[in-house]
Design a protein around this motif. Structure first.
Motif, PDB file in Angstrom:
ATOM      1  N   GLU A 617       0.821  -1.202   0.000  1.00  0.00           N
ATOM      2  CA  GLU A 617       0.000   0.000   0.000  1.00  0.00           C
ATOM      3  C   GLU A 617       0.857   1.255   0.000  1.00  0.00           C
ATOM      4  O   GLU A 617       0.521   2.250  -0.650  1.00  0.00           O
ATOM      5  CB  GLU A 617      -0.940  -0.011   1.222  1.00  0.00           C
ATOM      6  N   ARG A 620       1.765   2.341  -3.441  1.00  0.00           N
ATOM      7  CA  ARG A 620       0.715   3.138  -4.099  1.00  0.00           C
ATOM      8  C   ARG A 620       0.649   4.539  -3.503  1.00  0.00           C
ATOM      9  O   ARG A 620       0.592   5.542  -4.222  1.00  0.00           O
ATOM     10  CB  ARG A 620      -0.645   2.448  -3.934  1.00  0.00           C
ATOM     11  N   LEU A 703      -4.664   4.230 -12.199  1.00  0.00           N
ATOM     12  CA  LEU A 703      -4.869   4.439 -10.769  1.00  0.00           C
ATOM     13  C   LEU A 703      -6.347   4.316 -10.457  1.00  0.00           C
ATOM     14  O   LEU A 703      -7.211   4.691 -11.251  1.00  0.00           O
ATOM     15  CB  LEU A 703      -4.360   5.817 -10.344  1.00  0.00           C
ATOM     16  N   THR A 764       1.966  -7.990  -5.555  1.00  0.00           N
ATOM     17  CA  THR A 764       0.748  -7.203  -5.407  1.00  0.00           C
ATOM     18  C   THR A 764       0.168  -7.429  -4.025  1.00  0.00           C
ATOM     19  O   THR A 764       0.198  -8.551  -3.500  1.00  0.00           O
ATOM     20  CB  THR A 764      -0.286  -7.620  -6.480  1.00  0.00           C
TER      21      THR A 764
END
Length: 800
Positions: A617, A620, A703, A764
């Motif tokens: 996370e 991102r 995104l 991921t």
């Protein structure tokens, strides 16, 4: 020329009536572990079984051979942990009481049995406490009375493993006439010119006194020399148009080797080499209509710091290798982190740490080593503090990655807000270090970098030390008492600490707790949870959003997933909100990147080096471009952050959808975001959510952002349906793509790779799929792939 003999072999550790083989660098615990005399303190509750080790005196022994080929021989220890007496053939060479500095002893022409006897650290600390008197402390251990890694005595994420030993290299240095004792390279940039101003200090033997010496220095093809008769000289090298060192994401990280050689008429005597980088760094603390800023400025560019806090990567720090530093810091860089704050309860890390940061473009915020305690300013501590600060400022200043010196962690806050001021009744507590001694040392030795007195710190006693409108702020009320959504209630100028806990990976827990039936509150799980009411806070944080399973073995897997999910969501709530308010907020430093043992904590990487969902996370959240949907008083706001050098014309598709997958409204939005800018814009009225069955999805340039109007336990999720397939990757051993196809809304789907194989790694983390969407997750280190096993390793949000 100076000769060096490393003293890594031939050591013994006296234990009862035997002498055990000992490693240097090392510590008593590592030697006892190697001999099979203690259990691993990281496994089960063995921490308690090894407590006796820290309460005993220990002696290291070795043989030194006399050397007569040079005028002088020095015995040098780069680190002794901590209260030690050093003797050679029974004669005391010296005594030490500081883990964070080096020590040097003249042993010219002498040999015999070398002994390094370590007194118990608690014993030394208690003796100092009797001399200077009691001081307040967040923890009961007497850590502030000894210059030792404070978290050796335990922390709310670490075990109590009180170390002793020769924890950094030892050597003999043989030299004649003179040697280099110190080089301070002041590296500056003025327009198109770079300058290295090398401040040289030497030590001379009796025969070398007054003899002319020559120092020659070179960098980037530029050479200079100076001849002098004293003990100090300055060599200045002007480099035309050097390539600038930049933090990662802003440019490259060119490094230049500086070489300085000391000569007399007979030839070279000593040499010093370091890599430097040309860059400028400032800290903008200008007052404005919102309060007082705290913005890092590198090479004239104002930065939002994408940071993490760093603790020692092992409670036995002598085990941390250069390779381990590189791996852990590469994991940080992979998460788009650009700043690492070295926290004040640990250590000044090895040069290998800063070397990697130089190469990767990771800015370093370096705390001086004071944390969560009132520190006496009387002797014997004051002299040790100054010597330690002077040595480490000079040692670390060549590194261009080092951008900030910080006086302490939370002690200014503690003095004003935790009852210390009245309890101290005028006694010293460390303020003289942070507001006088340390800034003077930095100004004298390293004026090229900014200094701040502490974290948090508002910059003046006119404001509360932890005032979010002024300087740095630590946000802990949310984790301790509130829902993570309350991170959005304020916009601090710089968030230097905030975070949320989660347990480590399942494979890490199984290794640390062999044979235990894992449950949220089973004995081993609770032992590997050091925070006060830590699991209670984990449960309450998750219960605000989910229906928790029973706290049993049967419910553990679900609890484990939900608490890791909430950690990632909590940190995301804060970073998305604060980044979207750039430049008002100029940085976030998540507590914390790493762990020092297998434990439930605030880390993104667990104690065995496995990545939690938070790590993915962060990748991102800290990317150059960030898309977010945030609740605001007047509705939902679309936030776009562009930390790249190019403008971003964002063509955003926003949909209002129902739980069953229907689109009830949609709107294309074009938003122009300037370079290094952020924009917050309200959504059009037609996207206003009409009830608790709808949610928002925004997509742009790969995104995605989501907004659900109610907690998950109140949202009518469909039963998740998805297919899982496994496809081998050609040419890569034990590597597959796990392909997921969603037939319904699947929220926060997570593949836990260590459930496939202990060493498996997925590229991921959490993903949300709409019906009909597909995701491809690459997994490395899975030797026997199986689609059924892959399906069982997935978790996602389910209906309440």
């Amino acid at each position: 020329m100076k000769d060096v003999t490393l003293l890594g072999d031939g050591w013994g550790l006296r234990h009862e009536d035997a002498v055990l083989p000992a490693r240097v660098p090392g510590c008593v615990h590592t030697d006892l572990l190697a001999a099979g005399l203690i259990p691993d303190p990281f496994i089960g509750t063995a921490e308690h079984e090894v407590a006796w080790v820290g309460d005993r005196a220990w002696t290291y022994v070795a043989r030194l051979a006399a050397e007569t080929a040079h005028e002088r021989t020095d015995l040098v220890f780069d680190g002794l942990d901590t209260a030690a007496e050093i003797t050679l053939d029974g004669e005391v060479l010296g005594r030490t009481r500081n883990m964070h500095r080096s020590h040097r002893f003249d042993v010219t022409g002498r040999g015999g049995e070398l002994q390094v006897r370590f007194a118990p650290a608690r014993e030394e600390a208690e003796a100092v406490r009797k001399t200077v008197g009691d001081r307040p402390n967040v923890y009961p251990a007497p850590a502030q009375y000894i210059r030792k890694m404070a978290c050796s005595f335990g922390w709310d994420w670490g075990p109590t493993v009180v170390t002793a030993g020769i924890w950094r290299p030892a050597r003999l240095e043989h030299w004649s006439t003179a040697r280099i004792t110190q080089v301070r390279p002041l590296v500056t940039v003025d327009g198109a010119r770079g300058r290295v101003e090398a401040h040289l200090t030497v030590e001379r033997t009796a025969t070398g006194a007054g003899r002319p010496l020559t120092a020659r220095a070179s960098v980037a093809g530029v050479d200079t020399e100076v001849t002098f008769e004293g003990t100090e000289a300055i060599l200045t090298l002007d480099v035309p148009e050097p390539r600038l060192w930049w933090p990662r994401g802003y440019g490259e990280q060119p490094l230049y080797e500086v070489e300085l050689t000391l000569y007399d008429e007979g030839g070279a005597l000593d040499v010093w080499r370091r890599r430097v980088g040309f860059r400028t760094v400032e800290l903008d603390r200008t007052a404005d209509e919102h309060g007082t800023g705290f913005t890092l400025v590198v090479n004239g560019s104002r930065l939002f710091a994408r940071g993490v806090n760093w603790i020692p990567d092992d409670v036995l720090p002598s085990r941390i290798t250069p390779e381990r530093y590189r791996h852990r810091l590469t994991q940080a860089a992979d998460a788009n982190i650009d700043l690492v704050r070295i926290w004040g309860g640990g250590i000044y890390e090895d040069d290998a740490f800063y070397d990697v940061c130089d190469e990767l473009g990771l800015m370093v915020w370096q705390d001086f080593l004071f944390a969560c305690s009132a520190y006496p300013e009387e002797q014997p501590l004051r002299g040790e503090v100054e010597a330690e600060a002077r040595e480490n400022v000079v040692r670390l200043m060549p590194h261009p990655s080092l951008v900030l010196w910080n006086g302490n962690n939370e002690n200014l806050w503690g003095f004003r807000d935790w009852g210390w001021e009245s309890e101290l009744a005028g006694d010293s507590w460390g303020g003289g270090y942070y507001l006088d001694l340390l800034p003077r040392v930095v100004a004298e030795l390293d004026p090229t970098r900014p200094y701040t007195a502490g974290s948090p710190w508002s910059g003046t006693w006119d404001h509360h030390p932890n005032d979010p409108a002024h300087g740095t702020h630590h946000s802990w009320e949310v984790w301790n008492r509130r829902d993570y959504a309350e991170y959005r209630d304020s916009v601090p100028r710089f968030v230097a600490e905030f975070g949320w806990q989660a347990p480590p990976a399942l494979a890490t827990l199984r290794r640390a707790l062999p044979g235990e039936a894992l449950a949220p509150h089973s004995p081993g799980v609770l032992h590997h949870q050091k925070a006060e009411d830590g699991n209670g806070k984990l449960d309450r944080g998750a219960e605000r959003h989910f229906v928790l399973p029973e706290a049993t073995e049967a419910g553990f897997d679900r609890w484990h997933y939900l608490t890791q999910l909430v950690q990632a969501r909590a940190v995301a709530a804060g970073i998305e909100h604060w980044r979207s308010h750039w430049p008002l907020c100029a940085g976030t430093v998540v507590w914390q990147l790493n762990d020092c043992w297998p434990v439930s904590s605030w880390s993104a990487i667990d104690g065995d080096g496995r990545l939690k969902p938070l790590h993915h996370e962060l990748r991102r959240l800290y990317a150059d471009r960030l898309l977010t949907l945030q609740p605001a008083p007047d509705g939902v706001v679309l936030g776009l952050v562009n930390q790249s050098a190019a403008p971003w014309r964002a063509e955003v598709a926003v949909r209002r959808m129902t739980a069953d997958g229907s689109v009830t409204a949609e709107a294309p939005l074009t938003v122009d975001v300037p370079p290094n800018g952020a924009v917050r814009t309200p959504l059009p009225d037609r996207l206003t959510i009409g009830g608790d069955r709808e949610f928002l999805v925004a997509d742009v340039d790969g995104l995605r952002a989501l907004h659900f109007p109610v907690p998950d336990r109140e949202f009518p999720y469909p039963r998740p349906e998805f297919d899982v397939g496994v496809e081998p990757v050609t040419g890569e051993v034990s590597t597959v793509d796990v392909v997921v196809t969603a037939h319904t809304l699947v929220r926060d789907l997570l593949l836990q790779p260590d459930r496939l194989a202990p060493d498996a790694v997925a590229d991921t983390g959490l993903i949300t799929l709409l019906a009909g969407e597909r995701a491809r997750i690459r997994v490395h280190g899975w030797p026997e792939p199986d689609a059924g096993q892959a399906r069982s390793a997935f978790f996602c949000v389910e209906p309440a």
